[in-house]
Design a protein around this motif. Structure first.
Motif, PDB file in Angstrom:
ATOM      1  N   VAL A  61      -2.868  -1.530  -2.734  1.00  0.00           N
ATOM      2  CA  VAL A  61      -4.143  -0.914  -2.357  1.00  0.00           C
ATOM      3  C   VAL A  61      -5.190  -1.466  -3.305  1.00  0.00           C
ATOM      4  O   VAL A  61      -5.040  -1.403  -4.524  1.00  0.00           O
ATOM      5  CB  VAL A  61      -4.086   0.622  -2.476  1.00  0.00           C
ATOM      6  N   ALA A  79      -4.170  -2.015   2.102  1.00  0.00           N
ATOM      7  CA  ALA A  79      -5.283  -1.103   2.361  1.00  0.00           C
ATOM      8  C   ALA A  79      -6.388  -1.310   1.335  1.00  0.00           C
ATOM      9  O   ALA A  79      -6.130  -1.773   0.224  1.00  0.00           O
ATOM     10  CB  ALA A  79      -4.801   0.343   2.311  1.00  0.00           C
ATOM     11  N   LEU A  93      -2.806   8.079   1.850  1.00  0.00           N
ATOM     12  CA  LEU A  93      -2.642   6.633   1.981  1.00  0.00           C
ATOM     13  C   LEU A  93      -1.406   6.163   1.225  1.00  0.00           C
ATOM     14  O   LEU A  93      -0.580   5.423   1.766  1.00  0.00           O
ATOM     15  CB  LEU A  93      -3.877   5.902   1.470  1.00  0.00           C
TER      16      LEU A  93
END
Length: 118
Positions: A61, A79, A93
């Motif tokens: 991430v 992400a 997430l």
């Protein structure tokens, strides 16, 4: 740190080079990193992790307050999180990025490099 209070074991790196050293020395389940860091930025960290077979599949991430569109399209992360962000969406997430269900607390390892302020 809020992630630890949520059950994650967290390794902290002061910069991108230190993060790479930590990740190559000990396995982690995922990486949460800032884009803009000293010594090595997040984009270069991601590139090097994706080139290494031991870390290539690790969920990553990338956090940033600003990311040029061409960079966003060229960085191979799972992400993006735009700063500032709320903690609950981050937890959701991270949970969605887990590759396997947790077997023990060690499966919640995450590496955090600079930029996450909670």
């Amino acid at each position: 740190m809020a992630l630890e209070l949520s059950g994650y074991r967290v390794s902290v790196a002061g910069n991108g080079m230190e993060a790479l050293e930590i990740l190559l020395q000990q396995p982690h389940d995922m990486v949460l990193t800032d884009l803009w860091m000293p010594n090595m930025d997040g984009a270069e960290l991601v590139r090097l992790l994706r080139l290494n077979p031991a870390t290539a599949a690790m969920p990553i991430v990338l956090m940033t307050a600003s990311c040029p569109p061409q960079l966003r399209d060229s960085v191979a992360v799972d992400a993006f999180m735009t700063k500032p962000f709320e903690f609950e969406p981050l937890l959701k997430l991270l949970a969605s990025l887990r590759r396997a269900p947790p077997m023990q607390p060690a499966s919640n390892d995450a590496l955090h490099s600079p930029g996450l302020a909670m």
